[in-house]
Scaffold this active site. Structure first.
Site, PDB file in Angstrom:
ATOM      1  N   ASP A  20       0.931  -4.609  15.069  1.00  0.00           N
ATOM      2  CA  ASP A  20      -0.171  -4.961  16.202  1.00  0.00           C
ATOM      3  C   ASP A  20      -1.405  -5.257  15.866  1.00  0.00           C
ATOM      4  OD1 ASP A  20       2.060  -4.236  17.988  1.00  0.00           O
ATOM      5  OD2 ASP A  20       1.770  -2.204  17.714  1.00  0.00           O
ATOM      6  N   LYS A 219     -13.945   0.747   0.520  1.00  0.00           N
ATOM      7  CA  LYS A 219     -12.737   0.588   0.141  1.00  0.00           C
ATOM      8  C   LYS A 219     -12.715   0.789  -1.214  1.00  0.00           C
ATOM      9  CE  LYS A 219     -12.662  -3.502   1.756  1.00  0.00           C
ATOM     10  NZ  LYS A 219     -12.348  -5.052   1.963  1.00  0.00           N
ATOM     11  N   ASP A 244      -7.624  -9.269  -1.043  1.00  0.00           N
ATOM     12  CA  ASP A 244      -7.205 -10.041  -2.275  1.00  0.00           C
ATOM     13  C   ASP A 244      -7.555  -9.339  -3.542  1.00  0.00           C
ATOM     14  OD1 ASP A 244     -10.059  -9.997  -1.559  1.00  0.00           O
ATOM     15  OD2 ASP A 244     -10.205 -11.217  -3.676  1.00  0.00           O
TER      16      ASP A 244
END
Length: 296
Positions: A20, A219, A244
């Site tokens: 979702d 991150k 990536d």
């Protein structure tokens, strides 16, 4: 389990139907530099038409969320401020909501206008952007710690200088209460034609000189992950992180308990994705734009 290659229309349908919410890195996934990756704009449109929620999660702190909206529009894509979660924004939220940063303190910023804008939008004053005067061994004593500085915030700075590093160093070493926060510690930065030094490469200079370890927001670290999960109330079983880079994007998804898709349009290549010693993505494919086949 080795990452599964998505390569047929049936693979694409099953993948899109399973989730979702899709979280996307930007550089190397949506665009390279200032050029959108082939068929990615149409792929995002297709996902929106299917009712999917899109969240853009980026370690790039040089650009504010408002500027990101402008960049998306310039490249022919739709994005709202609320859909963008950058390491600069995460840093601002952390200082305001978690630290309770004192209103009489300022953040010394090494980084671009993106960091300054996000901090100032939440009421945190910044200094450092005008530290452009030349410096030499004879004038080093002009650099003094400031009682007003309560945090040093470090992000990508394309105009980094010895004066800026010296100001950050002196505040961090002379005031142990001064917070040390990095928006991210990416080793490299994909810039379109080549890969260049990232925030982490520049940050290592200050870590080495101060012997202090920064709190890294971006991150794959947990502060940014916690902010994303809390803001969007994600169901991990119905969410997928697309990136990536194995050591940031994919590891970020793994830590968050969500599925992951690694695309080969940025840093990672197929050999690194399939290496048993690398963070294991759930899926991989040559390009996010390949999903455009579902719109045809």
């Amino acid at each position: 389990m080795a990452p599964a290659l998505l390569e047929t229309r049936a693979d694409y349908e099953a993948f899109v139907d399973r989730y979702d919410t899709f979280l996307f890195d930007c550089d190397g996934v949506i665009w390279r530099g200032n050029t959108p990756i082939d068929n990615v704009p149409a792929t995002l449109d297709m996902l929106r038409k299917r009712g999917k929620r899109l969240i853009f999660v980026t370690n790039n702190s040089a650009t504010s969320r408002r500027d990101y909206v402008s960049k998306f529009a310039k490249l022919g894509m739709q994005a709202a401020v609320e859909e963008i979660f950058s390491s600069a924004y995460a840093t601002a939220v952390y200082l305001r909501d978690v630290v309770g940063f004192a209103s009489d303190k300022k953040a010394y910023v090494i980084g671009g206008s993106g960091i300054r804008n996000e901090l100032e939008d939440v009421g945190i004053a910044t200094v450092g952007h005008d530290d452009t005067a030349a410096i030499s061994l004879a004038t080093l004593n002009d650099v003094e710690p400031s009682v007003d500085v309560g945090a040093v915030v470090f992000g990508i700075d394309y105009d980094i200088s010895y004066r800026k590093l010296s100001n950050a160093h002196i505040n961090l070493t002379q005031n142990p209460e001064c917070l040390f926060i990095a928006t991210n510690d990416d080793r490299t930065l994909p810039g379109g034609k080549h890969v260049y030094p990232g925030t982490g490469a520049l940050l290592s200079t200050l870590i080495h000189s101060t012997q202090r370890t920064p709190l890294v927001m971006g991150k794959p670290n947990t502060p940014m992950l916690d902010c994303v999960m809390q803001k969007f109330h994600l169901d991990p079983t119905r969410s997928c992180m697309v990136g990536d880079r194995l050591d940031t994007d994919i590891l970020f998804g793994i830590k968050g308990g969500v599925s992951t898709l690694c695309v080969l349009t940025g840093v990672a290549d197929e050999a690194s994705v399939l290496s048993p010693s690398a963070p294991q993505a759930t899926y991989y494919m040559p390009s996010l734009g390949d999903l455009f086949a579902l719109a045809q």
